[in-house]
Design an enzyme around this catalytic site. Structure first.
Site, short mmCIF file in Angstrom:
data_model
loop_
_atom_site.label_atom_id
_atom_site.label_comp_id
_atom_site.label_asym_id
_atom_site.label_seq_id
_atom_site.Cartn_x
_atom_site.Cartn_y
_atom_site.Cartn_z
N GLU A 148 7.56 -6.05 -2.96
CA GLU A 148 6.06 -6.47 -2.82
C GLU A 148 5.81 -7.61 -3.86
OE1 GLU A 148 2.50 -7.59 -2.39
OE2 GLU A 148 3.08 -6.16 -0.94
N ASP A 168 -0.61 -12.58 7.64
CA ASP A 168 -0.30 -13.56 8.93
C ASP A 168 0.24 -14.87 8.04
OD1 ASP A 168 -1.15 -12.23 11.05
OD2 ASP A 168 -3.29 -12.69 10.34
N ASP A 189 9.56 -11.46 -5.31
CA ASP A 189 9.63 -12.51 -4.31
C ASP A 189 10.56 -11.75 -3.12
OD1 ASP A 189 9.73 -14.43 -2.52
OD2 ASP A 189 9.69 -15.90 -3.98
N GLY A 190 10.22 -11.41 -1.75
CA GLY A 190 10.82 -10.92 -0.91
C GLY A 190 11.93 -11.89 -0.52
N ASP A 205 6.33 -6.16 6.50
CA ASP A 205 4.78 -5.95 6.71
C ASP A 205 3.94 -6.80 5.74
OD1 ASP A 205 2.41 -4.95 7.07
OD2 ASP A 205 2.51 -2.93 5.92
N ASP A 211 0.87 -1.22 0.01
CA ASP A 211 -0.06 0.10 -0.08
C ASP A 211 0.78 1.20 0.05
OD1 ASP A 211 0.50 0.61 2.94
OD2 ASP A 211 -0.40 -1.44 2.99
#
Length: 289
Positions: free
Chosen positions: A108, A162, A140-141, A159, A88
């Protein structure tokens, strides 16, 4: 979905919250998740991923300020920051409010989240998207932290959703070990660990994993109204325990130098310090030592 409909959050099977819809703005099934953006009556615009509230215009400042300002000011000399997730743009905006930050990389995995946030939630990211210090990667982080050079970042901010679905890989032993490798000598990583009144296992298990890679593992709290169930915990893992013990007046001095003292609505030097004073029902889930 039309005006007057209710949207029910699906995070918990037996308890939750709902929003009265003013109008639907977007409903997209991306490669990774279902994304819904709508305008509510009481919380402004809302983004949900797979039926779970991620952000609302009304209270996003609480989460974003605490996720960004606490680690950067605790470190005190962070120049290079890695953000995983946060599509965001709110964390990126807060990181770049620090004039001491030279480079901020955001990774992201879901480009649709970025696109929809820019289109429907433009105030959350603001000018961060075009700041020359920012590098935004749709990717891909996990791969990014694997490939990053040792000592290439001072702070990592995670961030994510879950630890289910697309966010699960960001809570593994391998991920935290790679974070430790890519961080400088006083580096630290923070990540959301859920609402411990309802998600105690998440805090306990991720803390145990972080403790395998970092000598100082703890958590701090923020009260975000739409993350229902009480305090939200933000996980803390640092190479230098002194970063967690910086006096209030030094935090104030650093915030003044960074240029963020006049920008916040939730974070203050006093709130920063107090956020690490945990009630027993939360601290009991952290590693001892």
């Amino acid at each position: 979905m039309t005006s007057g409909d209710w949207v029910n959050e699906t995070l918990y099977a037996e308890w939750g919250q709902r929003f009265l819809v003013k109008r639907e703005l977007a409903r997209v099934k991306s490669e990774f998740q279902d994304i819904l953006v709508f305008e509510s009556h009481g919380h402004g615009r809302v983004m949900m991923l797979d039926g779970v509230v991620q952000i609302t215009e009304a209270d996003e400042f609480v989460y974003q300020e605490m996720l960004a300002h606490v680690p950067l000011l605790a470190h005190g000399a962070a120049r290079r920051v890695l953000i995983i997730g946060a599509g965001d743009g709110g964390v990126l905006k807060r990181v770049l409010q620090h004039r001491t930050v030279e480079h901020a990389t955001m990774v992201e995995i879901d480009g649709e989240v970025i696109r929809l946030a820019k289109e429907h939630l433009p105030g959350i990211g603001g000018d961060a998207w075009t700041d020359p210090r920012a590098r935004v990667i749709v990717g891909d982080g996990i791969d990014h932290v694997r490939q990053a050079e040792p000592g290439s970042y001072d702070v990592v901010i995670v961030d994510s959703t879950d630890p289910i679905g697309v966010g699960e890989v960001l809570f593994t032993d391998e991920f935290y070990a790679n974070c430790a490798r890519l961080l400088t000598d006083r580096g630290l990583v923070v990540n959301q660990c859920g609402v411990p009144f309802m998600q105690a296992d998440e805090l306990r298990e991720t803390s145990q994993r972080r403790a395998k890679a970092f000598p100082d593992v703890f958590a701090y709290v923020a009260a975000v109204p739409t993350y229902v169930g009480g305090f939200m915990t933000l996980g803390w893992a640092a190479k230098d325990a002194d970063c967690r013990r910086v006096p209030v007046e030094e935090i104030r001095r650093r915030a003044d130098v960074a240029g963020v003292l006049e920008t916040t609505r939730y974070w203050t030097p006093e709130v920063h310090h107090a956020a690490f004073e945990l009630p027993p029902y939360i601290s009991m889930h952290l590693p001892r030592g």
